[in-house]
Write a protein that holds these residues in place. Structure first.
Motif, PDB file in Angstrom:
ATOM      1  N   VAL A 122      25.987   2.745  63.800  1.00 30.37           N
ATOM      2  CA  VAL A 122      26.181   3.664  62.670  1.00 30.37           C
ATOM      3  C   VAL A 122      24.882   3.798  61.885  1.00 30.37           C
ATOM      4  CG1 VAL A 122      27.358   3.988  60.458  1.00 30.37           C
ATOM      5  CG2 VAL A 122      28.652   3.261  62.458  1.00 30.37           C
ATOM      6  N   GLN A 123      24.216   2.664  61.676  1.00 30.15           N
ATOM      7  CA  GLN A 123      22.961   2.689  60.925  1.00 30.15           C
ATOM      8  C   GLN A 123      21.902   3.524  61.654  1.00 30.15           C
ATOM      9  OE1 GLN A 123      20.631  -0.965  60.756  1.00 30.15           O
ATOM     10  NE2 GLN A 123      20.382  -0.707  58.538  1.00 30.15           N
ATOM     11  N   ASN A 124      21.899   3.447  62.988  1.00 28.37           N
ATOM     12  CA  ASN A 124      20.927   4.197  63.786  1.00 28.37           C
ATOM     13  C   ASN A 124      21.394   5.616  64.088  1.00 28.37           C
ATOM     14  OD1 ASN A 124      19.304   1.927  63.872  1.00 28.37           O
ATOM     15  ND2 ASN A 124      20.177   1.206  65.805  1.00 28.37           N
ATOM     16  N   LYS A 125      22.559   5.976  63.543  1.00 26.38           N
ATOM     17  CA  LYS A 125      23.131   7.308  63.724  1.00 26.38           C
ATOM     18  C   LYS A 125      23.434   7.624  65.190  1.00 26.38           C
ATOM     19  CE  LYS A 125      20.886   9.034  59.572  1.00 26.38           C
ATOM     20  NZ  LYS A 125      19.996  10.043  58.960  1.00 26.38           N
ATOM     21  N   ALA A 126      23.684   6.552  65.971  1.00 24.29           N
ATOM     22  CA  ALA A 126      24.101   6.733  67.358  1.00 24.29           C
ATOM     23  C   ALA A 126      25.561   7.152  67.437  1.00 24.29           C
ATOM     24  CB  ALA A 126      23.878   5.449  68.151  1.00 24.29           C
ATOM     25  N   VAL A 127      26.358   6.724  66.446  1.00 20.98           N
ATOM     26  CA  VAL A 127      27.759   7.135  66.335  1.00 20.98           C
ATOM     27  C   VAL A 127      28.013   7.511  64.887  1.00 20.98           C
ATOM     28  CG1 VAL A 127      28.576   5.678  68.234  1.00 20.98           C
ATOM     29  CG2 VAL A 127      28.555   4.787  65.900  1.00 20.98           C
ATOM     30  N   ALA A 128      29.049   8.300  64.679  1.00 24.00           N
ATOM     31  CA  ALA A 128      29.435   8.699  63.328  1.00 24.00           C
ATOM     32  C   ALA A 128      30.642   7.887  62.874  1.00 24.00           C
ATOM     33  CB  ALA A 128      29.766  10.197  63.290  1.00 24.00           C
ATOM     34  N   ILE A 129      30.764   7.734  61.577  1.00 21.05           N
ATOM     35  CA  ILE A 129      31.932   7.047  61.018  1.00 21.05           C
ATOM     36  C   ILE A 129      33.182   7.855  61.336  1.00 21.05           C
ATOM     37  CG2 ILE A 129      33.072   6.324  58.887  1.00 21.05           C
ATOM     38  CD1 ILE A 129      30.786   4.570  59.552  1.00 21.05           C
TER      39      ILE A 129
END
Length: 756
Positions: free
Chosen positions: A82-89
């Motif tokens: 999530v921090q690396n924006k690889a997946v979204a919340i």
């Protein structure tokens, strides 16, 4: 050194330490997830959550809980992605992480042996959660009721986990304050000791005043000596006599200076002791206070889960999280607030489509607020839902036969809303495991009332609902009005007083032979506090009568007192259990000057007033002049327990006796030798000199040997009774069987009535 539950941390096993630490980290992770769900851009929350997950993983590794290590590792992977924006919340992934947190929360409730067995049983669920957490999120709109998460490739590890967890200088954690957990009983004992220390400090004031009087007398003697010295000079006395007089004059001056120095030192010592005792009391009271957020940590999660279950979108907003609340009140608030929130979610809040159709935002809001106001704790629960349909309440009242149709139609909004507090009264046609079973607000009402509070509700159809709870700030501390009743000081909690006023004699009008006065448009019945407490016949001087207005709209009365001294914060001390529940009295305390005072029970007073009214026994209030002074028989009460000696003093004073108190046997022995008494009542177990020794000294004294002495003891020990009677005690009464009439009858048996 940090201690938990009063034990050194070295007493704990590694597993116990892991449970203690994991509990705090689970709470932080849950709060972080809920915040992240509403604001996915808050990277600071993600960093803190990664730190907590990493700590759980480290602790679980030390105690060899491999399954917990895997769960925490999975949470870390997800948060890094999530921090690396690889997946979204997504709600799906938030649900999964919360499910993982719930598993760990259940685990730490078990002991070490049971935990291993339980983890083995949960292995399939753990594997399912780990697999699903690594899968890409499915859009919420397409999510099935029980989603099956397909296998997916592992999240990219572009940034090493250690680097992701490395906090920046601005984000570096602040060293947490060390915590000591102390049980309530220990705090109550410390509070009692702190109050006693303040009494002891105040006892120095009379001694200082006596020194000042001695100094004044000493100065008079010194002045006479100076006159004598001057006279010797005029008479041209013998040189040797003048030399002696001069030497004596120097000695007298040195003694005078020394006396002045000692008084200054003693005065400074008294001020320091008073300051220390006050700070000691304040610190003990502050330990009993906890932030409001400590008692509501589970509510945001509860609101989220129930809302999703009912297919509603609701967010809980908390205001005043740092508001300090007495820990006993905070614990008592959890259940009623939980009922209120569940009712709001199930009854009041609409579905997203209903809200959009009503011109509202898709997501609803429930607000929970805590604040201090006018010496009280105010808890507000409000929502922007549909509110309460007053016509529906009216129809339900008629349906249940609680009122006729004509009577129900005449009821106002406040009167209709009060029906919601009745047992088994519900506007829900069906029942669920959330609400609608006819319980909820009645439980809230009863719990709040037990803790000395009041609850009010208001509603606007279509616009929302609000419930206000008003409670004392603390069960250990109460803000009270100090009043004079029959020459004695009493305390009345401010939270229970509606008005403090003075009523002119000319404004009092009898209605059906009962005294009333006007407060606005309402006629308020009056009752004398002296009559109410059974302290004699009331009499009043002056043109204005002090009145405390207590009660509510249904039953409101004006309690007439002799004088109002002002307000004070009082440390509440429970009465000794031997007294049981005393009529119209709830607790005891100490005034700022160290003198004891009883705190009146307003709810009990209302019952007593109504009883007097039904019996037609209320006395007329009018100008009666000052009470006449009477010579009463004197009794000395000797007891090291403040509440015992104060209750005995109140009981005997109410019967007309003049009562003095002594704090132990030595104090009692000094008192009985310096004043004349008709009776001494003493405890057995006391510091410095016990009651048996006191009786022995009194009975051996030539002047005092005929003075009646009664022993009142907590413990019905045969050896004490034999020793007491053998020492010459005239009466032996055990506190285990003690009550008002027993003591009074024993006193009358020994010395007769008070003499008034």
């Amino acid at each position: 050194m940090t201690r938990e539950s009063g034990r050194d941390l070295s007493d704990y096993s590694l597993y116990e330490l892991f449970r203690i630490e994991a509990k705090k980290q689970i709470e932080a992770l849950t709060a972080g997830l809920l915040a992240l769900e509403h604001d996915p851009t808050d990277l600071g929350v993600i960093v803190r959550m990664m730190r907590d997950a990493h700590s759980i993983k480290g602790g679980a590794s030390i105690v060899n809980l491999r399954s917990v290590v895997k769960l925490a590792h999975g949470m870390e992977d997800y948060l890094v992605a999530v921090q690396n924006k690889a997946v979204a919340i997504s709600q799906q992934h938030v649900d999964l992480v919360l499910e993982a947190i719930d598993l760990i929360a259940q685990l730490i409730k078990l002991d070490e042996t049971a935990a291993s067995v339980w983890l083995t049983q949960q292995e399939s669920d753990i594997q399912r959660i780990l697999l699903a957490m690594s899968a890409p999120p499915t859009p919420v709109s397409a999510a099935p009721a029980s989603p099956q998460f397909p296998e997916a490739p592992q999240l990219p590890a572009a940034v090493p986990r250690a680097a992701a967890l490395e906090p920046t200088e601005a984000q570096s954690p602040v060293r947490e304050q060390q915590v000591m957990r102390v049980d309530s009983a220990s705090l109550d004992k410390l509070l009692a000791l702190a109050s006693e220390s303040r009494v002891s400090a105040h006892l120095l004031q009379p001694f200082l005043q006596s020194l000042q009087r001695d100094k004044k007398k000493q100065n008079e003697w010194f002045s006479e000596f100076d006159q004598l010295h001057d006279l010797l000079k005029l008479l041209q006395s013998d040189d040797r006599l003048l030399e002696k007089a001069h030497a004596l004059e120097l000695g007298v001056q040195a003694l005078k200076n020394k006396m002045a120095e000692r008084i200054v030192e003693f005065d400074a010592h008294e001020r320091r002791l008073l300051s220390v005792s006050k700070n000691f009391l304040d610190e003990i009271l502050s330990v009993r206070l906890r932030p409001f957020q400590d008692g509501i940590q589970s509510f945001p999660r509860m609101v989220r889960d129930l809302a999703r279950r009912l297919e509603k979108e609701i967010r809980l907003e908390v205001i005043g999280e740092t508001t300090l609340v007495d820990r006993n009140i905070l614990a008592a608030l959890e259940t009623p607030l939980g009922h209120i929130l569940r009712n709001a979610i199930d009854h009041g809040m609409e579905s997203p489509n209903q809200r959009l159709a009503a011109g509202k935002s898709r997501d609803g809001r429930i607000q929970l607020e805590a604040r201090h106001s006018a010496g009280k704790l105010i808890i507000l629960v409000s929502d922007d839902g549909a509110g309460v349909d007053l016509d529906k309440i009216r129809a339900k009242v008629i349906e249940k036969g609680m009122a006729s149709a004509a009577m129900a139609s005449a009821l106002g909004p406040d009167e209709l809303l009060d029906f919601l507090f009745l047992p088994a009264f519900s506007l829900k046609d069906g029942t669920t495991d959330i609400s609608g079973r006819g319980v909820g607000l009645d439980i809230v009402h009863d719990m709040i009332r037990v803790h000395g509070g009041v609850v009010k509700i208001s509603s606007q159809t279509g616009a929302g609902f609000q419930l206000q709870i008003t409670l004392p700030l603390s069960q250990s501390m109460v803000r009270a009005v100090i009043v004079d009743i029959a020459g004695e000081a009493y305390a009345v909690p401010i939270a229970k007083i509606e008005h403090v006023i003075k009523v002119a004699h000319a404004s009092i009008a009898p209605i059906e032979d009962k005294p009333f006065f006007k407060l606005g448009e309402q006629s308020i019945g009056m009752v004398s506090a002296t009559q109410l407490l059974g302290l004699g016949t009331p009499g009043f001087a002056g043109d204005q009568i002090p009145v405390l207005v207590i009660g509510n709209d249904q039953r409101r009365y004006g309690v007439v007192v002799d004088a109002i001294y002002g307000e004070q914060n009082l440390a509440v001390q429970a009465l000794e259990p031997i007294f049981g529940k005393l009529r119209d009295v709830s607790a005891a305390s100490l005034l700022d000057d160290g003198s004891p005072v009883l705190i009146l029970d307003v709810a009990d007073m209302l019952v007593s007033i109504e009883k007097l009214a039904r019996e037609g026994a209320l006395m007329q209030i009018g100008a009666g002049g000052q009470r006449a002074a009477h010579k009463a028989k004197r009794i000395l009460v000797v007891d090291d327990s403040m509440t015992v000696r104060e209750m005995e003093r109140k009981l005997l004073s109410a019967r007309g006796f003049q009562v003095d108190i002594a704090v132990d046997g030595m104090d009692g022995w000094n008192a009985v030798r310096s004043d004349d008494y008709d009776l001494v009542i003493t405890d057995v177990d006391m510091p410095r000199m016990d009651g048996i020794e006191l009786v022995t000294l009194i009975k051996k004294d030539v002047r005092l040997h005929k003075l009646p002495v009664m022993i009142v003891s907590y413990k019905d020990r045969a050896e004490d009774r034999v020793r007491g009677i053998g020492a010459g005690a005239d009466y032996y009464l055990t506190k285990g069987s003690f009550h008002d009439e027993t003591l009074l009858e024993a006193v009358v048996d020994l010395i007769g009535e008070s003499g008034i």
